[in-house]
Enzyme design. Structure first.
Site: not given
Ligand code: GLA
Length: 408
Positions: A159, A229
């Site tokens: 990520d 998200d």
């Molecule tokens: C980002 C990702 C989520 C999750 C969070 C965790 O927002 O898009 O899917 O993994 O980080 O901190």
């Protein structure tokens, strides 16, 4: 009921597919060999983030694995049990990353998950910190991946998070150079994964920004986020599916668009919304990563997640992503081309009202089809014959999902 009756849908004509209705495949097979060993169909499993957020523990992961078996999800095709952010501890004197006190023994956890016939996934970031502010992999990429492999990890979600800050610092006011740095960071991890020799699914997350579908395949990624998200509410889910237009040509075996993990069974989603969410993710050949509280889900939610016909649609081995073909009022019509010439058709009522005052008629010509077609309603399990002159009534946020084995 979401439909007037299956018989009332009867007869929507679906006919021969024209070349024009087919999505062009322009994506070249640029995948490194590693990514061809995994994710030949969209990955299926569960991830801790959507339900547990920062609170996930070793115990929750074991319970999720147990429930995946007891609920029949494993037997329906779910494989990966993925720990998202907040498992990370500090680095020791050798730079070796430790798990934090919520995860006392990662190797033992992996052994437990494997003993259930499942696989274990983990999470990190190319930046110094993860999105939740825990230790990231910057400067320790190969070391971390060797550690993950030694634990028996089978899936890495990587990520971007704080790496955006690194990009801005290293290339201020130079967006092109920032993009190059991002791609290089993801490629570095893709190469490190390959060097371990252990097959691991490689999932990229960057909030759906920067048109990842255009460059992510060359990093060795098996999937990449296409949106910000997800949240367990209809507006966010519908916004996400509306952002998939035009992306179908980038997906295929080993490399998938990722509209984010499932919210089926979470928040205040109704059963109709759960069904529609799951159906469209299947039309999109999306990864099916459940994100709900598996040990406590209702039988209705379990039935959505384990619908074998919808799962088979998602997992169709042709690997062609479906597309929204047209919208009329608040009804969206999608198709997905399947192995052996079969076709899936989805009719989604995205509006707040049932279509009774002004019933919807499927325009088969817009799908390149003509004449009555026999198929299976994947939610009722009943045979349906579809024509263009019978009204379809679908409840608010519900869906009609039909598989036509032999569209003519
Ligand atoms: C980002 C990702 C989520 C999750 C969070 C965790 O927002 O898009 O899917 O993994 O980080 O901190």
């Amino acid at each position: 009921m979401r439909l007037v009756a299956s018989s009332a849908i009867a007869v929507l004509a679906l006919a021969t597919l024209t070349a024009a209705s087919q999505t062009p495949r322009t994506h070249k097979a640029t995948q490194p060999p590693r990514s061809q060993m995994v994710a030949q169909t969209p990955p299926m499993g569960w991830n801790s983030w959507n339900y547990f957020r920062r609170n996930v523990t070793d115990k929750d992961i074991r319970a999720a694995a147990d429930a995946m078996v007891a609920s029949g999800m494993r037997d329906a095709g779910y494989v990966y049990v993925n720990i998202d952010d907040t498992w990370e501890g500090e680095r020791d004197a050798n730079g070796e990353l430790q798990s934090n006190s919520k995860f006392p023994d990662m190797k033992a956890l992996a052994d437990y998950v494997h003993s259930k016939g499942l696989k274990l996934g983990i999470y990190s970031s190319p930046g110094p910190k993860t999105c939740a502010g825990f230790e990231g992999s910057l400067g320790h990429e190969a070391q971390d991946v060797r550690l993950f492999a030694s634990w028996g990890i089978d899936y890495l979600k990587y990520d971007l998070c704080s790496f955006r800050g690194v990009m801005r610092t290293q290339a201020p006011n130079d967006p092109a150079e920032q993009m190059r740095l991002m791609e290089a960071a993801f490629t570095k991890m893709g190469n490190a994964l390959r060097a371990t020799g252990r097959p691991m699914v490689y999932s990229l997350s960057m909030g759906g920004r920067d048109a990842a579908w255009e460059w992510a395949p060359s990093t060795g990624a098996n999937l990449w986020r296409t949106t910000r998200d997800i949240q367990p509410n209809w507006d966010r889910i519908y916004a996400i599916l509306s952002q998939q237009d035009g992306l179908a040509r980038y997906a295929g075996p080993g490399h998938w668009n990722d509209p984010d993990m499932l919210e089926v069974g979470n928040g205040k989603l109704t059963l109709a919304e759960d069904r529609s969410h799951f159906s469209i993710w299947a039309m999109l050949a999306a990864p099916l990563l459940a994100g709900n509280d598996l040990p406590h889900m209702t039988p209705e939610v379990r039935d959505v997640l384990t619908n074998r016909d919808v799962i088979a649609l998602d997992q169709d081995r042709l690997g062609r992503e479906g597309s929204r073909i047209y919208t009329e009022g608040e009804v969206d019509v999608w198709t997905r081309h399947l192995v052996g010439g079969a076709l899936a058709v989805a009719v989604l009522n995205a509006g707040a009202n049932r279509y009774s005052s002004h019933p919807f008629h499927l325009n088969l010509a817009k799908l390149g089809l003509h004449g009555p077609q026999r198929g299976k309603d994947l939610w009722t399990g009943k045979e349906v014959t579809l024509t263009s002159n019978m009204p379809i009534e679908i409840a608010s946020h519900d869906i009609l999902l039909v598989r036509l084995p032999q569209p003519k």
